[in-house]
Design a protein around this motif. Structure first.
Motif, PDB file in Angstrom:
ATOM      1  N   TRP A 108       1.339   8.701   4.669  1.00  0.00           N
ATOM      2  CA  TRP A 108       0.159   8.476   5.506  1.00  0.00           C
ATOM      3  C   TRP A 108       0.019   7.009   5.876  1.00  0.00           C
ATOM      4  CZ3 TRP A 108      -4.137   5.399   5.225  1.00  0.00           C
ATOM      5  CH2 TRP A 108      -5.165   5.678   6.128  1.00  0.00           C
ATOM      6  N   TRP A 109       0.416   6.120   4.969  1.00  0.00           N
ATOM      7  CA  TRP A 109       0.222   4.699   5.211  1.00  0.00           C
ATOM      8  C   TRP A 109       1.167   4.152   6.292  1.00  0.00           C
ATOM      9  CZ3 TRP A 109      -3.546   1.570   4.601  1.00  0.00           C
ATOM     10  CH2 TRP A 109      -4.442   1.721   3.540  1.00  0.00           C
TER      11      TRP A 109
ATOM     12  N   LEU B 246       0.108   1.211   8.920  1.00  0.00           N
ATOM     13  CA  LEU B 246       0.642  -0.139   8.772  1.00  0.00           C
ATOM     14  C   LEU B 246       1.378  -0.593  10.030  1.00  0.00           C
ATOM     15  CD1 LEU B 246       1.897   0.232   5.104  1.00  0.00           C
ATOM     16  CD2 LEU B 246       0.029  -1.246   5.863  1.00  0.00           C
TER      17      LEU B 246
ATOM     18  N   ASN C  85       0.840  -1.205   0.000  1.00  0.00           N
ATOM     19  CA  ASN C  85       0.000   0.000   0.000  1.00  0.00           C
ATOM     20  C   ASN C  85       0.870   1.248   0.000  1.00  0.00           C
ATOM     21  OD1 ASN C  85      -1.924  -1.956   0.398  1.00  0.00           O
ATOM     22  ND2 ASN C  85      -2.706  -1.140   2.333  1.00  0.00           N
ATOM     23  N   MET C  86       1.924   1.206   0.812  1.00  0.00           N
ATOM     24  CA  MET C  86       2.865   2.320   0.866  1.00  0.00           C
ATOM     25  C   MET C  86       3.902   2.228  -0.239  1.00  0.00           C
ATOM     26  SD  MET C  86       6.249   3.075   1.918  1.00  0.00           S
ATOM     27  CE  MET C  86       6.797   2.173   3.351  1.00  0.00           C
TER      28      MET C  86
ATOM     29  N   THR D 148       0.748  10.424   0.275  1.00  0.00           N
ATOM     30  CA  THR D 148      -0.122   9.259   0.455  1.00  0.00           C
ATOM     31  C   THR D 148       0.659   8.087   1.024  1.00  0.00           C
ATOM     32  OG1 THR D 148      -1.473   9.981  -1.438  1.00  0.00           O
ATOM     33  CG2 THR D 148      -1.742   7.701  -0.697  1.00  0.00           C
TER      34      THR D 148
END
Length: 348
Positions: free
Chosen positions: A263-264, A268, A219-220, A260
Motif C-alpha cells: 500500500w505504501w 511514496l 515506511n514500506m 501494508t
C-alpha cells in the motif's frame, strides 16, 4: 599542505549516524540478486559490502573517539539518533549474507552477536534518552520516517536468527527460531506504535518538501523486512513445534505486512513526484538516500520468499521487477556518492 587535514576534520565530525544504510542497501540487493540467479553480481556486491562495513565501522569508531561531543549529541537527538540503528541492520544483513553464501558459520554467528549487542545498547540508550531529556522537540519537528529504522534493526535480527536456525542443529535450532519469533513480534508491535505517530504527523501538521526525507521509504521497507522474517519462520515451522502451532497466525500476519508495505509504494511515489517535480526540491546526494534503496531491494527479496512459503506463484512477476528498480536505485546512489567524494576532494 596544511589545508587538507583541516578539511578532513569536519567531514569526519559530520559523518552521518545513518552511514551504514549503504551496507543495508548493498547487502539486500546482493541477497535479492542471488535469489534470482545473478550469482556474479551477488558475489561482487557481497565483497563490496564487507569493505563498506569495515570502512564505516572504522570511521564511526574514529568519530566516537575524536568527536565524542558530536557523536553522543547525535545519539540523543530526536532526528539523528534513530540513524544509528542502521549499524544494527547493516551488521545483521551482512551476517545474513555470510550465512546465505555458505561461508563458515562462526562468521555469521559472530556478526549476529555483534548486531544483537548493538541492538540492545542502542535501543535502550536512545529511547531512554528521548524519554528523560528535558528539552524535547514538538512531534512535527522530532519524528521522521527514520524512526522506523528501529523496526528494521529488530526485524533484521529476526531474519538472521531464522536463517541461522535453518542451518543449525538442535537444540540451537529451537532457540534461534524462538529468538527470531520474539524479535519478529516485537518489531511488528514497534511498527504499530511508531507508524501511528508518523501517520498522525503526516496528516495533521504542515508538510514541507524538506520534511519528506528519503528515510520515509522505510515506511514500506519496515513492512517488507517483516514479511521476509515471517516467510522464513513459516519455512522453519516443521523444525519448531511452537512455530507449527502458530502457523495460521504467522501466515496471516506475513500477508498483512506484505499488503501494508505494498500500500505504501504508490503513496511514496506520489509524494516523491510532489517533492521533486511539483515543488522542484533539489536532488542532491545524501547518505540517507541509501535508506530509500534498501526498501526496494527488501521488497523484492521479501516477496520472493513469501511466494515460496505460501505458494503464491501468481506474484512471481513482482520480485524481478523490484530487483531491477533496486539495482537502478543502488547504481544511482553509488554515482551520487562518487560525485560527492570528488567534490570533497576538490574542496580539500
Amino acid at each position: 599542505m596544511q589545508s587538507q587535514p583541516a578539511a578532513s576534520v569536519p567531514a569526519l565530525a559530520d559523518l552521518s549516524p545513518a552511514c551504514f544504510a549503504m551496507v543495508m542497501a548493498t547487502g539486500i540487493v546482493s541477497l535479492a540478486a542471488r535469489m534470482h540467479g545473478w550469482r556474479a553480481a551477488a558475489v561482487a556486491l557481497f565483497g563490496l559490502n564487507i569493505v563498506a562495513w569495515l570502512a564505516f565501522g572504522m570511521l564511526t569508531a574514529l568519530r566516537a573517539t575524536r568527536y565524542p561531543g558530536r557523536f553522543f549529541g547525535d545519539l540523543i537527538d530526536h532526528r539523528r539518533g534513530p540513524g544509528f540503528f542502521t549499524t544494527v541492520a547493516g551488521t545483521a544483513v551482512l551476517g545474513s549474507q555470510f550465512a546465505t553464501f555458505g561461508l563458515p558459520a562462526p562468521a555469521a554467528f559472530g556478526l549476529g552477536a555483534v548486531a544483537a549487542v548493538l541492538w540492545f545498547v542502542l535501543t535502550y540508550a536512545i529511547f531512554t534518552a528521548f524519554t528523560i531529556k528535558e528539552d524535547k522537540p514538538t512531534l512535527d519537528q522530532g519524528i521522521t520516517g527514520g524512526w522506523l529504522l528501529a523496526v528494521v534493526a529488530t526485524q533484521s535480527l529476526a531474519v538472521l536468527g531464522a536463517i541461522l536456525a535453518a542451518r543449525s542443529a538442535q537444540p540451537w535450532k529451537l532457540e534461534l527460531n524462538f529468538f527470531a519469533l520474539s524479535m519478529w513480534l516485537w518489531g511488528g508491535m514497534l511498527y504499530i506504535w511508531m507508524m501511528s505517530l508518523i501517520f498522525y504527523r503526516y496528516t495533521f501538521f504542515r508538510f514541507a518538501p524538506s520534511d519528506l526525507a528519503p528515510p520515509y521509504w522505510i515506511n514500506m521497507g519496515a513492512m517488507a523486512i517483516s514479511t521476509l522474517a515471517g516467510s522464513l519462520l513459516i519455512v522453519n515451522a516443521p523444525d519448531a513445534p511452537f512455530l507449527q502451532a502458530l502457523l495460521p497466525f504467522l501466515k496471516g500476519f506475513t500477508i498483512l505486512y506484505w499488503a501494508t508495505g505494498t500500500w505504501w509504494i504508490p503513496m511514496l511515489v506520489l509524494l516523491a513526484v510532489w517533492r521533486y517535480v511539483y515543488k522542484r526540491f533539489p536532488l542532491r546526494y545524501d547518505p540517507l538516500y541509501w535508506g530509500a534503496v534498501f526498501p526496494l531491494g527488501m521488497y523484492s527479496a521479501a516477496t520472493h520468499e513469501m511466494i515460496l512459503a505460501l505458494q503464491l506463484d501468481f506474484l512471481s512477476w513482482v520480485p524481478p521487477l523490484f530487483l531491477g528498480v533496486a539495482v537502478l536505485a543502488w547504481t544511482t546512489a553509488l554515482l551520487g556518492l562518487g560525485r560527492h567524494l570528488l567534490r570533497l576532494r576538490r574542496t580539500a
